[in-house]
Design an enzyme around this catalytic site. Sequence first.
Site, PDB file in Angstrom:
ATOM      1  N   HIS A 157      -7.949  -5.452   0.700  1.00  0.00           N
ATOM      2  CA  HIS A 157      -6.693  -4.793   0.767  1.00  0.00           C
ATOM      3  C   HIS A 157      -6.000  -5.347   2.319  1.00  0.00           C
ATOM      4  CE1 HIS A 157      -3.950  -1.460  -0.355  1.00  0.00           C
ATOM      5  NE2 HIS A 157      -3.953  -0.952   1.032  1.00  0.00           N
ATOM      6  N   GLU A 166      -9.757  -5.419  -3.153  1.00  0.00           N
ATOM      7  CA  GLU A 166      -9.061  -4.096  -2.311  1.00  0.00           C
ATOM      8  C   GLU A 166     -10.095  -3.626  -1.422  1.00  0.00           C
ATOM      9  OE1 GLU A 166      -5.981  -3.672  -2.379  1.00  0.00           O
ATOM     10  OE2 GLU A 166      -5.184  -4.730  -4.053  1.00  0.00           O
ATOM     11  N   SER A 197       0.736  -1.257  -0.198  1.00  0.00           N
ATOM     12  CA  SER A 197      -0.023  -0.064   0.135  1.00  0.00           C
ATOM     13  C   SER A 197       0.949   1.381  -0.039  1.00  0.00           C
ATOM     14  CB  SER A 197      -0.951  -0.024   1.212  1.00  0.00           C
ATOM     15  OG  SER A 197      -2.022   0.905   1.165  1.00  0.00           O
TER      16      SER A 197
END
Length: 548
Positions: free
Chosen positions: A452, A334, A204
Amino acid sequence: MARILFHCVLFCFAFVFGQKDDNIITQTPSGRFVGSLMTSRRGRPIHAYRGIRYAQPPVGEMRFQPPVPIKHYKHVVNATAEGPACPQPAPGYLLDEDCLRLNVYTPGRLGNGSLPVLVYIHAGGFYSVSGRSDVAGPQHLLDKDLVLVTINYRLGSLGFLSTGDIHAPGNNGFKDQVVALHWVRDNIASFGGDANCVTLAGYSAGGVSVALHTVSPMSRGLFHRALSMSGSPYSQIPFHSNLLSLAVKQARLVNCSVSSTAELVECLRTVPWRVLGYSLKGFQEFSIDPILIWTPVIEGDFGQERFLPEHPLEIIRAGKLYSVPYIVSQTRDEFFWEAFLVLNNSIYRTLINEDYYKVAPSAFLLPSPSDLSAKALRREYLGDRDLGNTDIDYVDLGKLYGDAVIGFGAHRLANLLAHNNKEPTYYYEFDYIGNQSHYVDPTTGKPTGVAHHDELIYLFSLPAGFEPIPVSDSRDSFMVDKLTDIFYNFARTGNPNSLLDDKPVTWPPIHPSNRKYLRIGDHFSVHTNLFEHRFRVWEHLYPIEYII
């Protein structure tokens, strides 16, 4: 006589820092470090050196200044316990502004400077999380013969304040990362690692960071492979020369003057770090959005060393991309779970329906002017309909969130590298739903998508939020073994393939005309053109030349 004194010193350190059998000592060119013993998932001994300062505490007059590296330690460093995380809104967690620390984990038997090194830059949107072992533990990866380094870097305004002038040029959090990489280069051989075989990996915000290190003149030569998981600096989000509006917002949140940048920065330098760290909610505009607040800046020249002296695309265009073997990834879903936060809340649901053009820039990270792009995205993903709390609304809004925050950026990074990286670039989709996830259905308590951060559950031990995965014949145990195989082999050779699977699956690099990727699920399989039918609208709205 010197030998007798050395053994005496070792005995004294063992006495002070714990039982002799529980501590280990490593001498490096910078100093002597006392570590402790841990155990890997499969029972291998780990030598752990935690909480090591790699730079001077960035406090007082050094707040908002570039990091000052520690090149020599005058005293023996007690590295037997975790250091603090950097300031962030985390009640009950060990926090401190003196947070520029790193952890080093080595196999029980040292590799005499021959083991591949994996340096991990943590996630958290540049305002949260850390490199501590409760959120980036070594138990999975240290079943392999590698050295793992996890790092902290300054977060939020403390790390990324930028007024665009001499008072706060910006990018200090990235400069922290560079200093940590210098520390690794200078010291890692003493821990068994090969300073010429360093893989820089991040998730990320960490993945964004890794990609930026390939275009920063400050980072060149400090690593030899790169891995950006669910994070990219190349998307619809523009690069700016300053974050002055955020600096002003931060100042107003803590009652500092904004009459000049000099006064603003000087006042913020006096605000308690905990007040700054806990002011995050003041930056939120809609639900928990924007999910990304601080971003890298293109630094003006004020006599400082610049992490990003010009736009990254211009750096690539000038042939200055630091080409290394690279892996890029995204998960299947995600940020899909943000749709639940919005649609299950009547206030947010009303806002996104009745005031869509006001909330869309914050929710989907759209640059100004945004109305035309917001309209096109609403038509493409949502069919211009009002949203309720139906299954199809959750799915469609979840895809829009996922692509806006992560997916399109990962697609763009993979394709930029396919055209411009002189070394192979590999692309994967993480498509595995195990027993645990970063998002679970609040009713069933079970995962409902591939969220995510989810592959981190299999790469690292995460005791702060997840149960350990025992060694067994379970699907989750298999995923730990296979995912760590991929990372280990890539770190060792620059090619993830030879340990990939029991079956003859070959994961090819992505090429401009043959955009293949690996789908990692219960079975591994190769496919083409990952989600490109969805990314066409983004490419139309935010075009770039990939061959540059």
